[in-house]
Design an enzyme around this catalytic site. Structure first.
Site, short mmCIF file in Angstrom:
data_model
loop_
_atom_site.label_atom_id
_atom_site.label_comp_id
_atom_site.label_asym_id
_atom_site.label_seq_id
_atom_site.Cartn_x
_atom_site.Cartn_y
_atom_site.Cartn_z
N SER A 1 60.31 43.26 13.80
CA SER A 1 61.48 42.54 14.29
C SER A 1 62.27 41.90 13.17
O SER A 1 61.71 41.27 12.28
CB SER A 1 61.07 41.44 15.27
OG SER A 1 60.85 41.97 16.54
N HIS B 1 64.08 35.40 17.54
CA HIS B 1 62.69 35.19 17.96
C HIS B 1 61.71 35.20 16.79
O HIS B 1 60.59 34.74 16.92
CB HIS B 1 62.28 36.21 19.03
CG HIS B 1 62.07 37.60 18.54
ND1 HIS B 1 63.04 38.58 18.58
CD2 HIS B 1 60.99 38.21 18.00
CE1 HIS B 1 62.57 39.71 18.11
NE2 HIS B 1 61.32 39.50 17.75
N ASP C 1 69.95 37.14 20.03
CA ASP C 1 68.69 37.33 19.31
C ASP C 1 68.95 37.61 17.82
O ASP C 1 68.35 38.50 17.22
CB ASP C 1 67.85 38.46 19.90
CG ASP C 1 66.41 38.42 19.37
OD1 ASP C 1 65.98 37.34 18.90
OD2 ASP C 1 65.73 39.46 19.41
#
Length: 491
Positions: A333, A218, A251
């Site tokens: 992230s 992402h 992910d």
């Protein structure tokens, strides 16, 4: 449990990690929260027990099978099922700021939010405020000190001399400062921008000496189709980069630096299977764009079911995550979660948080001590596949499972995605004797309380692995051995 990727809401996931065989009781569903981890997670209409919401970098879709659809346990090959808002006892968001701001909260998975445009002088304003506060405090302190000295001066005073130096400062390798000093030079702040100019900031770390950087899918999603991607080291050196491969379901993504330097030092990878609750953790990232930030905490839980999305509106990510209370916010992230020795044990991916505004009044959520990381053992396997072929490989059982709220297990549906068979003919589930209507309650020793939990557990394995499936049919419990099949690609 749902989580938010940094900037994207994720659908909620179960409130508690699967318990061992000797403690099969699953935790009761909890009421959904309004917040989410790094990226807010949109509530899933019927995927899992309701509970806190997790934040992810994109909308969280639900999949009906792990074979053709990532949301399921491995149904027939086919297109990803339309995104749903699975509900899990907990919500969260992605931990990176690149994929977007903290999105809405919800159940399994996370919903995606378009990243809030970065204020041109946001950081400057923050620094200015700090400087003003420092000057005011300095003025008050100086004035107060002068007043006290004047009032206490009776004509006699004692002069104290202090050493000009406190001696050399030595930071042992095992301290947080020592670990940070070694790890920071091998982390990068990633900026991803789509062809339309949208994007955000995330983190990554050096995987090998060839210039491969591992991060979250992402984080780089905006730059996949012709966008712009850059990676900046703490030294200030900035490199253009390209996406080598990305895995929506896991992910995980791998990018490669263009004109990579010859002195890259990959971070040492640990063994996430040996991590224990209570172990110390160190997270490195760029929360809200503040690059090279180091935070600490502990492993709060293992095998935490988490679902999230990159905001594309078509696919969801599932993981059996490491939970940590190290502060993780949008922008973290893709960054490494380290153990006390500096070994990478996970990739920070999502958080659960309240959905109140973030730094500077943005809509991004902040840390409340519930962060989630992809175990490095799984991420390493995925990264190696992406570097080798550019495409992810998923394990599957060849059956579509329901994502509706349930604490009783993962129920094989009576109809597969797009009208296909719910149990793939000749697939692993069919060979093991599983049928539509069967409710899977355990995979090996891990308790399965919902479809998303089953998917996350299946994806911790590799194709060809043998697992033990416990299921219920007509009120009776059965156990069968099953060899996992494989599916290549995200669609």
């Amino acid at each position: 449990m749902s989580t938010e990727n940094e900037g994207t809401a994720v659908p909620p996931a179960p409130s508690a990690p699967p318990v061992p065989v000797d403690a099969p009781a699953a935790s009761a569903p909890q009421a959904s929260d309004a917040g989410a981890p790094t990226t807010p997670i949109p509530p899933h209409s019927s995927a899992g027990p309701q509970g806190p919401e997790l934040v992810h970098a994109g909308p969280a879709p639900a999949y009906a099978s792990a074979q053709g659809q990532q949301g399921g346990a491995g149904g027939p090959e086919g297109a990803w099922p339309p995104p749903q808002a699975p509900q899990v006892p907990g919500g969260g968001s992605y931990a990176d700021g690149g994929a977007g701001g903290a999105g809405p909260t919800g159940a399994w998975g996370a919903g995606y939010q378009q990243p809030t445009p970065k204020p041109k002088n946001g950081r400057g304003g923050l620094v200015a405020a700090i400087l003003v506060a420092a000057l005011v405090a300095g003025g008050l302190g100086g004035g107060l000190g002068y007043t006290l000295a004047k009032n206490n001066d009776n004509g006699s005073s004692t002069t104290l001399s202090a050493s000009d130096s406190g001696g050399s400062v030595k930071r042992d390798a095992g301290t947080v400062a020592g670990v940070a000093q070694r790890a920071l030079p091998s982390t990068v702040t990633i900026e991803a921008e789509s062809t339309s100019g949208e994007g955000g900031t995330g983190t990554g770390f050096v995987f090998d000496t060839q210039g491969h950087i591992v991060t979250n899918n992402h984080v780089v999603a905006d730059a996949v189709d012709g966008g712009k991607l850059t990676a900046t080291f703490p030294s200030g050196k900035k490199y253009d980069a390209e996406v080598v491969g990305h895995a929506q379901g896991y992910d995980v993504a791998v990018i490669k630096l263009k004109n990579a330097p010859s002195d890259l030092k990959p971070l040492t990878l640990g063994n996430s299977d040996q991590v224990a609750v209570g172990d110390s953790t160190i997270a490195i990232g760029a929360p809200f764009g503040l690059s090279n930030t180091v935070t600490t905490g502990i492993i709060s839980a293992k095998n935490r079911p988490v679902a999230s999305s990159d905001g594309s509106g078509s696919n969801a990510s599932y993981m059996s995550a490491l939970q940590t209370d190290a502060s993780i916010n949008p922008g973290n992230s893709g960054g490494p979660l380290l153990d006390a020795q500096g070994n990478v044990i996970g990739i920070n991916s999502a958080i659960q948080s309240t959905s109140s505004g973030g730094l500077g009044g943005t809509s991004q959520s902040g840390s409340i001590g519930l962060g989630f990381a992809i175990p490095i053992n799984q991420a390493k396997y995925v990264a190696q596949q992406l570097i080798k072929t550019g495409k992810p490989v998923y394990a599957k059982i060849g059956a579509s499972v329901s994502l509706q709220d349930s604490t009783g297990g993962a129920k094989i549906t009576t109809e597969g995605a797009g009208g296909s068979d719910p149990v793939e003919a000749g697939g692993p589930a069919a060979k093991a004797g599983l049928k539509p209507g069967d409710v899977i309650t355990k995979l090996d020793d891990h308790v399965i309380d919902s479809g998303p939990t089953l998917i996350g557990e299946i994806w911790t394995h590799q194709p060809g692995d043998k697992v033990k499936i416990t299921y219920e049919r007509d009120g009776k419990t059965h156990t069968v051995d099953l060899t996992l099949g494989s599916r290549t690609g995200d669609s």
